[in-house]
Design a protein around this motif. Structure first.
Motif, short mmCIF file in Angstrom:
data_model
loop_
_atom_site.label_atom_id
_atom_site.label_comp_id
_atom_site.label_asym_id
_atom_site.label_seq_id
_atom_site.Cartn_x
_atom_site.Cartn_y
_atom_site.Cartn_z
N GLU A 14 0.95 -1.32 -0.15
CA GLU A 14 -0.23 -0.22 0.06
C GLU A 14 0.88 1.31 -0.10
O GLU A 14 0.62 2.20 -0.33
CB GLU A 14 -1.13 0.34 1.01
CG GLU A 14 0.05 0.38 2.36
CD GLU A 14 0.12 -1.44 3.06
OE1 GLU A 14 0.61 -1.40 4.49
OE2 GLU A 14 -0.32 -2.37 2.41
N LEU A 15 2.05 0.69 -0.19
CA LEU A 15 3.33 2.53 -0.14
C LEU A 15 2.92 2.66 -1.06
O LEU A 15 2.63 3.96 -0.96
CB LEU A 15 4.32 1.78 0.33
CG LEU A 15 5.95 2.94 0.40
CD1 LEU A 15 5.22 4.33 1.58
CD2 LEU A 15 7.06 2.58 0.69
N GLY A 16 2.89 2.20 -1.92
CA GLY A 16 2.85 2.93 -3.74
C GLY A 16 3.65 4.13 -4.01
O GLY A 16 3.53 5.26 -3.23
N ILE A 17 5.26 3.37 -5.47
CA ILE A 17 5.87 3.94 -5.65
C ILE A 17 5.51 4.48 -7.20
O ILE A 17 6.41 4.63 -8.03
CB ILE A 17 6.77 3.30 -5.21
CG1 ILE A 17 7.30 2.03 -5.78
CG2 ILE A 17 7.86 3.53 -3.89
CD1 ILE A 17 8.85 1.73 -5.41
N GLY A 18 4.33 3.50 -7.88
CA GLY A 18 4.43 3.61 -9.45
C GLY A 18 3.78 2.04 -9.58
O GLY A 18 2.82 1.11 -8.29
N ASN A 19 3.42 2.51 -10.94
CA ASN A 19 2.21 0.90 -10.97
C ASN A 19 2.92 0.42 -12.42
O ASN A 19 3.92 0.83 -12.79
CB ASN A 19 0.60 1.25 -11.68
CG ASN A 19 -0.23 1.97 -10.10
OD1 ASN A 19 -0.26 1.58 -9.15
ND2 ASN A 19 -0.96 2.57 -10.71
N PHE A 20 2.69 -0.61 -12.27
CA PHE A 20 2.90 -1.45 -14.14
C PHE A 20 2.70 -0.61 -14.82
O PHE A 20 2.13 -1.38 -16.14
CB PHE A 20 2.65 -2.91 -14.13
CG PHE A 20 3.59 -3.55 -13.54
CD1 PHE A 20 3.79 -4.97 -13.70
CD2 PHE A 20 3.33 -3.49 -11.47
CE1 PHE A 20 4.90 -5.66 -13.08
CE2 PHE A 20 4.28 -4.69 -11.22
CZ PHE A 20 5.20 -5.89 -11.11
N VAL A 21 3.37 0.24 -15.50
CA VAL A 21 3.32 0.84 -17.13
C VAL A 21 4.15 1.97 -16.86
O VAL A 21 5.54 1.78 -15.91
CB VAL A 21 2.43 2.05 -16.43
CG1 VAL A 21 1.26 1.52 -16.29
CG2 VAL A 21 2.63 3.33 -15.29
N CYS A 22 4.72 2.23 -18.51
CA CYS A 22 6.46 2.87 -18.94
C CYS A 22 5.43 3.69 -19.74
O CYS A 22 4.47 3.85 -20.32
CB CYS A 22 6.75 2.30 -19.14
SG CYS A 22 7.02 1.19 -20.70
N THR A 23 6.38 5.02 -20.47
CA THR A 23 6.22 5.92 -21.18
C THR A 23 6.87 5.84 -22.35
O THR A 23 7.77 4.76 -22.72
CB THR A 23 6.13 7.27 -20.41
OG1 THR A 23 7.77 7.84 -20.65
CG2 THR A 23 5.41 7.96 -19.49
N LYS A 24 6.48 6.09 -23.68
CA LYS A 24 6.52 5.69 -25.12
C LYS A 24 7.18 6.84 -25.74
O LYS A 24 5.08 7.14 -25.93
CB LYS A 24 5.89 3.98 -25.24
CG LYS A 24 6.60 3.98 -26.75
CD LYS A 24 5.55 2.66 -27.22
CE LYS A 24 6.73 2.65 -29.12
NZ LYS A 24 6.05 1.46 -29.39
N LYS A 25 7.45 7.06 -26.26
CA LYS A 25 7.53 8.29 -27.35
C LYS A 25 7.08 7.65 -29.11
O LYS A 25 8.04 7.23 -28.76
CB LYS A 25 8.70 8.81 -27.02
CG LYS A 25 8.75 10.16 -25.94
CD LYS A 25 10.31 10.97 -25.57
CE LYS A 25 10.23 11.78 -24.81
NZ LYS A 25 11.72 12.44 -24.15
N ASP A 26 6.51 8.54 -29.38
CA ASP A 26 6.59 8.28 -30.95
C ASP A 26 7.72 9.55 -31.59
O ASP A 26 7.90 9.84 -30.63
CB ASP A 26 5.22 8.46 -30.89
CG ASP A 26 4.51 10.11 -31.81
OD1 ASP A 26 5.78 10.68 -31.44
OD2 ASP A 26 3.39 10.43 -31.48
N PRO A 27 7.99 8.82 -32.78
CA PRO A 27 8.55 10.02 -33.57
C PRO A 27 8.64 11.29 -33.81
O PRO A 27 9.78 12.09 -33.40
CB PRO A 27 8.74 9.22 -34.99
CG PRO A 27 8.56 7.84 -35.08
CD PRO A 27 6.74 7.63 -33.60
N ALA A 28 7.56 11.80 -33.30
CA ALA A 28 6.88 13.48 -32.96
C ALA A 28 7.04 13.46 -31.60
O ALA A 28 7.03 14.95 -31.61
CB ALA A 28 5.47 12.98 -33.71
#
Length: 221
Positions: A14-28
């Motif tokens: 329950e401390l919470g430092i994030g979830n199972f996600v990441c960011t992705k950049k497109d060519p723009a």
């Protein structure tokens, strides 16, 4: 960072430092959020699953998100070195083939040098020239080779493999410099042809001074 997450002392879910996600950049440059696993947005990172998160994050960022770039790089690389050639080389051999030999063998250099008249291998000016080059450290030899040929590395096959700008084999050549004061002037280089013009020095000290002056900035001299 991943190191921070892995090194962090045990923490409750329950401390919470994030979830199972990441960011992705497109060519723009536009960023989108990507789930690392099904329902990743709903799965918090915890002490019990932090290793799984780091593994999935690494694969997403450095494998999946760079597939197009890696494919283009691989295609270009293999257009220069066929896959069947690369496959039989170890890391050291591949480095030698691409980067050339870092150790400059003076005897090999001399053996693959030609001269313009009146120079020859036994001419006093040439004898003094090679004596000075031989006294250089390998680092200084690299600088001088860069001044002479445009590259500080020796081809994998040695000096016999030197090539001109047209990619044809072209031995190192020493011509006499006949313009200006040919006993006091500086050495001139024609890197496209692996050729230098060496003044007809009458004084050893002058030759040494001018030769080492070149080493201060071989790419701009």
């Amino acid at each position: 960072s991943l190191q921070f997450i892995l090194a962090k002392p045990p923490f409750p879910d329950e401390l919470g430092i994030g979830n199972f996600v990441c960011t992705k950049k497109d060519p723009a440059g536009k960023e989108t959020v990507v789930e690392l696993k099904e329902n990743g947005k709903e799965i918090p990172i915890s002490d019990s699953n932090k290793h799984e998160f780091c593994d999935l994050f690494f694969r997403a960022q450095f494998v999946k998100n760079t597939q197009d770039q890696t494919a283009s790089l691989t295609e270009g690389f293999l257009s220069l070195l066929p896959k069947e050639t690369v496959g039989v080389l170890d890391a050291d051999e591949l480095e030698l083939l691409i980067c050339g030999n870092a150790v400059i063998d003076i005897e090999d250099w001399k053996a693959n040098t030609c001269y313009g008249e009146p120079f020859n291998a036994n001419h006093p000016v040439i004898q003094a020239f090679w004596y000075l080059v031989k006294q250089m450290s390998n680092a200084d030899r690299e600088k001088f080779l860069q001044f002479c040929t445009g590259s500080k590395k020796v081809p994998a096959e040695g000096f016999k493999g030197l090539r001109a700008a047209n990619n044809k084999v072209s031995k190192f050549k020493v011509n006499p410099r006949v313009s200006g004061n040919d006993s006091l002037g500086y050495i001139m280089a024609h890197t496209c042809f692996n050729t230098i013009e060496l003044p007809m020095y009458s004084n050893f000290g002058t030759m040494k001074k001018n030769l080492y002056e070149v080493l201060k900035s071989p790419e701009n001299f």
